[in-house]
Design an enzyme around this catalytic site. Structure first.
Site, PDB file in Angstrom:
ATOM      1  N   GLU A 164       0.842  -1.189   0.000  1.00  0.00           N
ATOM      2  CA  GLU A 164       0.000   0.000   0.000  1.00  0.00           C
ATOM      3  C   GLU A 164       0.881   1.243   0.000  1.00  0.00           C
ATOM      4  O   GLU A 164       1.124   1.815  -1.044  1.00  0.00           O
ATOM      5  CB  GLU A 164      -0.948  -0.037   1.201  1.00  0.00           C
ATOM      6  CG  GLU A 164      -2.034   1.012   1.071  1.00  0.00           C
ATOM      7  CD  GLU A 164      -3.229   0.701   1.964  1.00  0.00           C
ATOM      8  OE1 GLU A 164      -3.452  -0.466   2.291  1.00  0.00           O
ATOM      9  OE2 GLU A 164      -3.939   1.660   2.311  1.00  0.00           O
ATOM     10  N   GLU A 197      -1.947   0.684  13.248  1.00  0.00           N
ATOM     11  CA  GLU A 197      -3.100   1.121  12.460  1.00  0.00           C
ATOM     12  C   GLU A 197      -4.401   0.888  13.223  1.00  0.00           C
ATOM     13  O   GLU A 197      -5.289   1.739  13.239  1.00  0.00           O
ATOM     14  CB  GLU A 197      -3.139   0.323  11.151  1.00  0.00           C
ATOM     15  CG  GLU A 197      -4.333   0.623  10.272  1.00  0.00           C
ATOM     16  CD  GLU A 197      -4.236  -0.085   8.936  1.00  0.00           C
ATOM     17  OE1 GLU A 197      -3.622  -1.166   8.887  1.00  0.00           O
ATOM     18  OE2 GLU A 197      -4.785   0.435   7.949  1.00  0.00           O
TER      19      GLU A 197
END
Ligand code: RAM
Length: 876
Positions: A468, A745
């Protein structure tokens, strides 16, 4: 004037450049910091600009300004060096000494300055060998008949590059030229290569690799060739001889290309290097390149070539293994003790053809690397030995997020000497520090710093490890105030915000991430998302608060205006943005792992709140820019949307339709409540919800940066501390139980049972939830900018949570701002440092105010502080 009272001016700076070499501004704004005795204030300044045609002295400019003052001379031209000195005059009319000189040099300012072409190895046979796309080398021999006075290399690439001249590497940049919206803006770098050249025969050589330009990027398998399928080098080596004549070596069809020893290289997958394929002497004179191929010229519009506004990526630290475990005969497990972003350098000795394989991961599971969170990023480097003496290697064109490495085929000696992790990121100056008496809070803060470092790799990314690593707009939107405190990220983020503006859609939609690449149906085409798209209005303002840079506001104003214009079209007539796809309070801990947007707060409540807040910011920006009509129009809009928000989401009882921490925190911090009584009700209810939840976190990306300030500005600082110091999941300190060294996260990226969260999106290095650090700076330590650029400083320490001392420091545009407070049995002692040119005061918890002069002061306030009533709005 006597010596003791003479103001001392430090070396000035130009724009936000840490290294003002090859800059793109023809009229760079100049800043300086002065150290002067208490009571002194600048009344006037004078600048001296030394240029090739002589030294220019400005008239004395009667002004107190010292930050980003206008360039005072005729514009610089391309390749122009200049030296700038400043002196100041104070209230007592005495004139200080000249500052040391700032030396700067422009790059190539005009597209017509570029004579170099973009050159690419031929498609065959170099590029597609057995399905591989093997990174090439390019080279050219040249002569310098005459003596060299100075030489500059202006260079960039389609893909990534490293340059060597006469066998010696040029510069120390990593992953140059970085990632920008390549079709619109491709950065070039400028190097002083005078010392690399010699009279007579010389050679310039380049390594190229796929990087972001044509390497595989993105999730779900990703995409290759996003910007083109041909690598290219653009290099212009300009030599000025002692006799004043010039020679320019450009990339053109006289260059030659061949395969290099890098077999494959990808940012996500890692690099494979076969040292047996090295070609000794390839970047030096006398190398026979007759079997190298010729090159092609490929298109690149020189209008798109831009100089950097921020520092380059480079290695900033080396970390030795903290622990090495031998897994089996040939396999080591290395723990560096810190989750970091960079690459591993090894030194090995072994037979030719032997391969050492290095795999990376952030966490372990059952004593082995846990690579599932990397998804489709292989993050594997391979080194094939040449068979000589000690061979030392670090990959060139990849980067990994890891704490652990598994090394198979190890042939080194002492791992603590022969294995080193090299940390790479944008080499910004550190500008912010925090510490307090609670070690866990200090570790939390340290984790925020590490997540910032790991995700500021040329652009602000969400994560550095999986497939990502994108410039997610929402993440930096919530984190920018924290980042700007901790590091001088202004140059880097100004570049990225340019890209956001150029990639903004015609209708005003802001991509979810920039540079935008395809992302599957959820993200492509982009849709307007609250909290993410608002980056265009909120982040320039956040940076302006830290730097006082109105130029950034001017540059980004149109982007903000277009976003708010879009929201005005999307909203219903009353001003509610109450339809469409929204991520809501992303990663609210109550959302199931597979559906991170399914938080407990109404997504459209959040959308309208952000709409009002962006409209308000756009009004503020217009106000600073002197656009009175716009300012008034956006103020009216903000007011109308605020009213619509109140009508729709605030009940007559003062409670909200979403009875959640995020809803109250947003309403309080975005000034969306009807009056002081409603603020009190909302603050009280927020505190009840926090206590009712056992002081665990109930907020995601949106609510998390706001919840502690919302509590501390509504008389509930103790609740904020209890929330901060919670250790059970979900909480900020929970991660420390699992030895976290970065911010995760998800609140539970690692589950309480020690297994990795099953969600497919589980990074251990994501800065968004670390935005709480700004509350540590502004409220726990109490260091706040009360005016942009810290020209006015409010020290607002709010002790609590059993913390007995705290300190914070920030290197502001005026100089160092610092506070340290200590609780004593009979009161609080506060040490403060206020730079010359700034005003400051302490705002005590009981509402009292102490005005401070510039300089270092110790202030003693008897009795333990108590809180004072809520302040009406938030402007920090
Ligand atoms: C994920 C990441 C990122 C976030 C987006 C919406 O990919 O968590 O941080 O901004 O989703």
């Amino acid at each position: 004037m006597n010596h003791e009272s003479t103001p001392v001016v430090a070396t000035p700076t130009a724009e936000h450049h840490r290294e003002p070499f090859g800059i793109g501004e023809s009229q760079p704004r100049i800043s300086w910091k002065t150290i002067a005795p208490t009571g002194w204030s600048q009344q006037a300044y004078q600048l001296e600009i030394a240029r090739a045609d002589g030294t220019h002295l400005t008239d004395w400019v009667v002004s107190e300004d010292s930050v980003l003052v206008d360039w005072p001379d005729r514009p610089l031209t391309s390749r122009e060096p200049a030296e700038i000195r400043v002196r100041v005059r104070g209230s007592d009319a005495g004139v200080g000494d000249w500052s040391p000189a700032l030396r700067l040099e422009t790059g190539l300012l005009e597209p017509t300055d570029w004579s170099a072409h973009a050159i690419s190895p031929p498609r065959h046979p170099l590029e597609r060998l057995d399905g591989e796309r093997r990174p090439p080398l390019l080279r050219k021999d040249f002569q310098t008949g005459k003596e060299v006075e100075r030489a500059r290399l202006y260079v960039t690439a389609h893909g990534l590059y490293e340059i060597e001249i006469n066998g010696r590497r040029v510069g120390d940049h990593t992953l140059a030229p970085g990632w920008t919206s390549y079709d619109h803006r491709l950065r070039y770098q400028t190097h002083d290569v005078t010392e690399h050249l010699r009279a007579g025969d010389n050679t310039i050589g380049a390594w190229l690799a796929d990087g972001w330009y044509r390497g595989r990027l993105g999730f779900g398998g990703g995409y290759s060739d996003l910007y083109g399928d041909r690598l290219a080098l653009i290099a212009q080596l300009e030599i000025v001889h002692r006799d004043g004549t010039r020679t320019t070596i450009d990339t053109d069809t006289s260059w030659r290309a061949a395969h290099g020893p890098i077999v494959s290289s990808g940012l996500l997958d890692g690099e494979t290097y076969d040292a047996r394929d090295e070609q000794p002497g390839w970047s030096s004179p006398g190398f026979g390149d007759s079997d190298w191929a010729s090159v092609d010229i490929v298109p690149r519009d020189p209008q798109t070539l831009v100089a950097p506004t921020g520092p380059p990526v480079r290695c900033t630290e080396e970390i030795a293994p903290a622990q090495v475990t031998v897994l089996d005969a040939d396999r080591l497990l290395v723990d560096f003790g810190q989750n970091l972003v960079g690459r591993i350098r090894i030194s090995v000795t072994g037979p030719a053809g032997h391969t050492v394989v290095i795999r990376h991961a952030e966490v372990l599971q059952d004593g082995e690397l846990c690579v599932r969170p990397l998804r489709d990023a292989l993050s594997t480097d391979r080194y094939v030995l040449q068979g000589g003496d000690r061979e030392t290697w670090e990959p060139r064109f990849t980067i990994h997020g890891f704490r652990y490495a598994e090394i198979t085929g190890w042939r080194g000696g002492d791992p603590r000497r022969d294995i080193v992790a090299r940390v790479h990121h944008t080499d910004m100056a550190r500008t912010g520090w925090f510490a307090c008496s609670n070690d866990q809070v200090n570790r939390l803060h340290e984790n925020v710093v590490w997540s910032l470092r790991g995700n500021f790799v040329d652009l602000p990314t969400d994560c550095p490890q999986r497939d990502e690593r994108l410039g997610w707009t929402g993440d930096i939107q919530v984190f920018a105030p924290t980042a700007a405190f901790l590091y001088d990220c202004h140059g880097m983020l100004a570049s990225w915000l340019r890209d956001v503006a150029v990639e903004q859609h015609d209708d005003g939609t802001v991509p979810w991430y920039v540079p935008a690449i395809p992302g599957g149906p959820q993200w492509t085409p982009a849709r307007p998302g609250a909290g993410w798209g608002d980056v265009v209005a909120l982040t320039p303002w956040a940076l302006y608060q830290d730097s006082g840079d109105t130029g950034l506001l001017a540059a980004q104003y149109d982007s903000a205006r277009r976003w708010v214009g879009l929201l005005t079209e999307l909203a219903d007539p009353s001003g509610l943005w109450n339809h469409g796809y929204q991520l809501g309070d992303w990663l609210d801990p109550s959302a199931p792992p597979e559906d991170p947007g399914a938080g407990r707060t109404d997504r459209h409540l959040i959308a309208t709140a952000y709409y009002a807040w962006s409209a308000r910011h756009t009004a503020w920006i217009a106000g600073v820019l002197g656009l009175e009509e716009d300012c008034q129009r956006y103020e009216e809009l903000a007011h109308r949307v605020r009213q619509a928000f109140i009508d729709a989401y605030v009940l007559p009882s003062g409670l909200m339709t979403s009875d959640t921490q995020t809803a109250y925190a947003v309403a309080l911090q975005f000034d969306l409540l009807p009056g002081p009584a409603a603020r009190t009700t909302a603050g009280d209810r927020l505190a009840e919800l926090v206590a009712g939840g056992g002081h665990t976190i109930q907020t995601g990306f949106i609510g998390t940066p706001l919840v502690t300030p919302a509590l501390s500005t509504t008389h509930h600082v103790d609740t904020a501390y209890t929330l901060l110091l919670q250790q059970d999941c979900p909480s900020w300190l929970y991660a420390l139980k699992h030895d976290a060294t970065t911010i995760w996260e998800r609140w539970d990226s690692m589950l309480p049972d020690g297994t990795v969260n099953p969600g497919e999106m589980t990074s251990f290095n994501h800065y968004a939830l670390g935005a709480v650090a700004q509350w540590l700076h502004t409220t726990v330590a109490g260091l706040t900018a009360a005016a942009p650029g810290y020209r006015d400083i409010a020290f607002r320490p709010r002790p609590g949570g059993g913390i007995t001392w705290a300190d914070a420091a920030h290197e502001s545009p005026y100089g160092r701002v610092a506070i340290r407070w200590e609780l004593h049995a009979s009161g609080i002692k506060v040490h403060t440092t206020v730079p010359t040119g700034a005003t400051a005061r302490i705002e005590w918890p009981d509402g009292g105010v102490t005005t401070l002069a510039a300089g270092t002061t110790t202030t003693w306030r008897p009795e333990r502080p108590t809180e004072r009533p809520a302040s009406p709005t938030r402007h920090d």
